[in-house]
Design a protein around this motif. Sequence first.
Motif, PDB file in Angstrom:
ATOM      1  N   LEU A   4      18.160  41.036 -21.815  1.00 15.82           N
ATOM      2  CA  LEU A   4      19.804  41.665 -21.435  1.00 15.82           C
ATOM      3  C   LEU A   4      20.768  41.717 -22.589  1.00 15.82           C
ATOM      4  CD1 LEU A   4      21.917  42.651 -19.693  1.00 15.82           C
ATOM      5  CD2 LEU A   4      22.497  39.824 -19.151  1.00 15.82           C
ATOM      6  N   THR A   6      23.528  40.483 -25.842  1.00 14.31           N
ATOM      7  CA  THR A   6      24.905  41.036 -25.882  1.00 14.31           C
ATOM      8  C   THR A   6      25.349  42.655 -27.019  1.00 14.31           C
ATOM      9  OG1 THR A   6      25.178  39.743 -28.268  1.00 14.31           O
ATOM     10  CG2 THR A   6      25.620  38.458 -26.258  1.00 14.31           C
ATOM     11  N   GLN A   9      28.077  44.909 -24.389  1.00 11.84           N
ATOM     12  CA  GLN A   9      28.060  43.842 -23.565  1.00 11.84           C
ATOM     13  C   GLN A   9      28.919  44.851 -22.816  1.00 11.84           C
ATOM     14  OE1 GLN A   9      26.905  40.387 -22.942  1.00 11.84           O
ATOM     15  NE2 GLN A   9      29.398  39.776 -22.512  1.00 11.84           N
ATOM     16  N   TRP A  11      31.478  44.011 -20.385  1.00  9.37           N
ATOM     17  CA  TRP A  11      32.269  43.025 -20.390  1.00  9.37           C
ATOM     18  C   TRP A  11      32.611  41.899 -20.800  1.00  9.37           C
ATOM     19  CZ3 TRP A  11      27.052  42.490 -19.148  1.00  9.37           C
ATOM     20  CH2 TRP A  11      26.120  41.977 -19.279  1.00  9.37           C
ATOM     21  N   ARG A  46      30.682  43.101 -14.223  1.00 12.09           N
ATOM     22  CA  ARG A  46      29.917  42.180 -15.646  1.00 12.09           C
ATOM     23  C   ARG A  46      28.082  42.880 -14.441  1.00 12.09           C
ATOM     24  NH1 ARG A  46      31.561  37.494 -17.095  1.00 12.09           N
ATOM     25  NH2 ARG A  46      32.914  36.303 -17.067  1.00 12.09           N
ATOM     26  N   ALA A  50      25.762  44.571 -16.380  1.00  9.98           N
ATOM     27  CA  ALA A  50      24.228  44.601 -15.628  1.00  9.98           C
ATOM     28  C   ALA A  50      23.784  45.479 -15.899  1.00  9.98           C
ATOM     29  CB  ALA A  50      24.433  42.932 -15.847  1.00  9.98           C
ATOM     30  N   HIS A  54      20.856  46.777 -18.531  1.00  9.90           N
ATOM     31  CA  HIS A  54      19.112  47.513 -18.013  1.00  9.90           C
ATOM     32  C   HIS A  54      18.288  47.886 -18.060  1.00  9.90           C
ATOM     33  CE1 HIS A  54      15.667  44.911 -16.097  1.00  9.90           C
ATOM     34  NE2 HIS A  54      15.612  45.599 -14.765  1.00  9.90           N
ATOM     35  N   GLU A 149      19.887  42.711 -10.611  1.00  6.56           N
ATOM     36  CA  GLU A 149      20.234  43.242 -12.238  1.00  6.56           C
ATOM     37  C   GLU A 149      22.107  43.178 -11.647  1.00  6.56           C
ATOM     38  OE1 GLU A 149      19.046  42.547 -14.615  1.00  6.56           O
ATOM     39  OE2 GLU A 149      17.389  42.699 -13.900  1.00  6.56           O
ATOM     40  N   LYS A 152      22.638  38.736 -11.397  1.00 10.91           N
ATOM     41  CA  LYS A 152      22.444  38.252 -12.442  1.00 10.91           C
ATOM     42  C   LYS A 152      23.270  38.640 -14.009  1.00 10.91           C
ATOM     43  CE  LYS A 152      19.095  38.414 -16.448  1.00 10.91           C
ATOM     44  NZ  LYS A 152      17.832  38.725 -16.837  1.00 10.91           N
ATOM     45  N   GLY A 153      24.605  39.564 -13.696  1.00 14.10           N
ATOM     46  CA  GLY A 153      25.405  39.904 -14.035  1.00 14.10           C
ATOM     47  C   GLY A 153      26.709  38.828 -13.968  1.00 14.10           C
ATOM     48  N   THR A 156      26.931  35.413 -15.015  1.00 16.77           N
ATOM     49  CA  THR A 156      27.397  34.811 -16.561  1.00 16.77           C
ATOM     50  C   THR A 156      28.744  34.446 -16.241  1.00 16.77           C
ATOM     51  OG1 THR A 156      27.422  37.139 -16.936  1.00 16.77           O
ATOM     52  CG2 THR A 156      25.967  36.707 -17.319  1.00 16.77           C
TER      53      THR A 156
END
Length: 376
Positions: A4, A6, A9, A11, A46, A50, A54, A149, A152-153, A156
């Motif tokens: 994943l 950074t 990124q 977000w 987020r 993500a 991904h 995913e 998962k995001g 964070t």
Amino acid sequence: MGSLGTARQPWVETPLIESSALSKAAGCRIFLKLENLQPSGSFKSRGIGALLLHSLLNREDRGSIHFYCSSGGNAGLACVTAARTLGCPATIVVPFSTKPLMIAKIKNAGAYEVIQRGANWKEADTYMREVLLKNDVTGVYVPPFDHPEIWKGNSTLITEIVEQLWRKGEEVPPDAMVCSVGGGGLLCGVLLGLEKHDWNAKCKVLALETEGAESLNAALQQKHLVTLPGITSIATSLGATRVAQKAFDLAQQHGVKSAVLSDAEAAMGCWRLADDERIIVEAACGLNVAVCYDGRLKKLLPDLTPESKVVIVVCGGSNITLETLMQYRWEYAWSEKTTTDDEQVPSTWTAPNGVNEYPTEVKEKHVNGVSGQCRF
């Protein structure tokens, strides 16, 4: 295959602030996780960010990838915002019922194309899948909430809270977290994040919905997934008639406290947050703040003490204007009749106190149709 990471990124880390006004109102320490400051204006940056990242990391043809999302709300806006950050096109398909405000925001965010099809989300989604995606081999489908995913995001958010509380010198974990539930993507992220950091047994989660959009609460009561006949709440961002299976499973596993509030309470949370913290949010987010007033939070979580720490996810949302906020204060002013006054809470002095405070000419202006949004 990449991790994943950074890099680029889509977000950002959002502030975690302790609110003196809401702490005083609630009778415990209230921390606000300001997801309204994400690039798209909501926490969806987020999870959807993500998922897009991904997808890029796991595709060799990264230069030709094209994202498709069938959401005229915060998910569609997050998809476009993240895709633009990652240098990819995103097409958004929305039903004809989508407000012009949101279409304008999605276009302004940099959508490759915004297409209107169908009378509702299901028809718009069917068109996108059966027509657009079938004819684009580079296309990637972006669901609004139901994807690992995305969860998962969203998790964070908890990792940030762990680090932010530690930097503040606070003992962790918090005693409780509060978040609203639509399809369940945010709830999944919160619960998985708590699991990851071994907080799940120590931090109670309060999941909130409004009447007319309570698909999780209905499922927990019936002990199986329930499909609502429709969404009747003003909190349209919570408008999933059926919560994700994963959210339902995790809620049961972690003993989530589910509660349903009225539209009036959600609206009250919006104008109170605006007056107490100068933050404007949708009803789907105002719902989380509403529990701070009139002892609602302690009724739901009776073990809280003045020293208890409660983190409220200010999930944000872009479908809100000053005019809508004014409409809420007019239509739901009566809700303040049951809200306890506290002279040390700023919004006590500005709340409508159970009566409409706008002059007659303002009401007549809206009744006569000068405004296309307000309803009286």
